[in-house]
Design an enzyme around this catalytic site. Structure first.
Site, PDB file in Angstrom:
ATOM      1  N   GLY A  90      25.604   8.546   7.952  1.00  0.00           N
ATOM      2  CA  GLY A  90      24.141   8.634   7.165  1.00  0.00           C
ATOM      3  C   GLY A  90      22.963   9.491   7.887  1.00  0.00           C
ATOM      4  N   ARG A 122      -0.345   1.198   4.813  1.00  0.00           N
ATOM      5  CA  ARG A 122      -1.266  -0.070   4.427  1.00  0.00           C
ATOM      6  C   ARG A 122      -1.644  -1.020   5.604  1.00  0.00           C
ATOM      7  NH1 ARG A 122       3.069   0.140   0.556  1.00  0.00           N
ATOM      8  NH2 ARG A 122       2.312   0.019  -1.652  1.00  0.00           N
ATOM      9  N   LYS A 130     -14.042 -10.716  -5.886  1.00  0.00           N
ATOM     10  CA  LYS A 130     -13.074 -11.574  -5.684  1.00  0.00           C
ATOM     11  C   LYS A 130     -13.821 -12.990  -5.314  1.00  0.00           C
ATOM     12  CE  LYS A 130      -9.390  -8.864  -5.959  1.00  0.00           C
ATOM     13  NZ  LYS A 130      -9.906  -7.878  -6.408  1.00  0.00           N
TER      14      LYS A 130
END
Length: 302
Positions: free
Chosen positions: A41, A99, A195
């Protein structure tokens, strides 16, 4: 440019054909590469053309198979340097692991920092990134980090639309919404979904201010990434509930994980317009090519 190539361009497997479309716009030459996968791989890369003494631009998008695309990028940078390139720059149309750019809990990494430091450590100099999710990426990488706006070019899809209200799914995305507003006509306003924590239950709920009138208007929801589609679906239901007649969505990075496209459509979204920053495409989505916009930004920075 005097007839000489400004960049020798190496498009990698994640590149959504930006490299080849970029080449004639910046006087570049495409470098052929040979790749294969070993039985276990692991990846193998070899440059098929000489880059000795040349300025190289490697183009990659890190989705899907983020880990694999990242390793391929590092191998390509190393190969170009070992082949004698005078300089190696990188263009990433989608930057993975952006993120998390801060530590929330003890023991966590800053993933975007680890990824960017790896690119720098292996030998890359300038790094162009389309619409990075992280606000601190440029500080981590340094002055050679060039951010490319991936939102404003989407405005061309909405030419002729009237009475549009632009919405960000949260306060943090308002700057993106304002960028789109700056290049569009007939915008009735830029808003965001608030929010609010219920003081009795502690639950966080999403709301639209009572003074915002959406009856009969077209709402354009703007975000940088669509992943599972939950954020967009929630925003669409909210604006539909306030009387929006049409709901459009614009985003820079269309990942569309799992059943996300049906989730978004089921929430009442009429149009989805996205930048062509990843290779994978989804039926029913309008894709905007970004190579001309990227070319201008690259030329400005040289």
């Amino acid at each position: 440019m005097g007839g000489r190539s400004m960049y020798y361009i190496i498009p990698l497997s994640g590149d959504p054909d930006i490299g080849r479309k970029l080449a004639p716009l910046i006087g570049g030459k495409i470098v052929n590469i040979y790749t294969k996968e070993h039985p276990d791989g692991e990846q193998y890369i070899r440059l098929g053309d000489s880059v000795s003494g040349k300025r190289v631009l490697i183009v990659q998008s890190m989705f899907p198979e983020q880990d694999r695309k990242y390793i391929e990028l590092l191998l390509a940078i190393d190969a170009a340097i070992r082949a004698g390139a005078s300089r190696v720059d990188v263009l990433v149309s989608y930057l993975a692991y952006a993120r998390q750019d801060k530590v929330f809990l003890d023991g966590e990494p800053i993933s975007v920092g680890a990824v960017l430091k790896g690119i720098r450590a292996v030998g890359a100099e300038r790094l162009y990134v389309v619409e990075p999710h992280s606000e601190v990426a440029s500080k981590i990488y340094g002055e050679d980090f060039i951010e490319i706006d991936g939102i404003s070019p989407l405005a061309r899809a909405f030419t002729g639309e009237k009475n549009i209200a632009i919405f960000s799914p949260d306060l943090g995305g308002v700057e993106r919404a304002q960028r789109l507003q700056s290049v569009m006509d007939s915008i009735s306003g830029v808003y965001y979904i608030e929010k609010i924590r219920d003081r009795y239950t502690g639950e966080v709920v999403s709301v639209i201010r009572e003074d915002i009138d959406l009856k009969g208007k077209t709402v354009l929801i703007v975000d940088d990434i669509i992943s599972t589609g939950g954020t967009i679906a929630n925003a669409s239901r909210l604006v539909r509930g306030r009387g929006a007649s049409k709901v459009y969505v614009a985003c820079a990075h269309p990942l569309f994980i799992g059943d996300s496209i049906n989730r978004i459509r089921g929430a009442g979204v009429d149009r989805i317009v996205c930048g062509r920053t990843v290779r994978r495409t989804v039926d029913g989505v309008e894709y905007i090519e970004l190579h001309d916009h990227i070319a201008r930004r690259v030329l400005e920075s040289i």
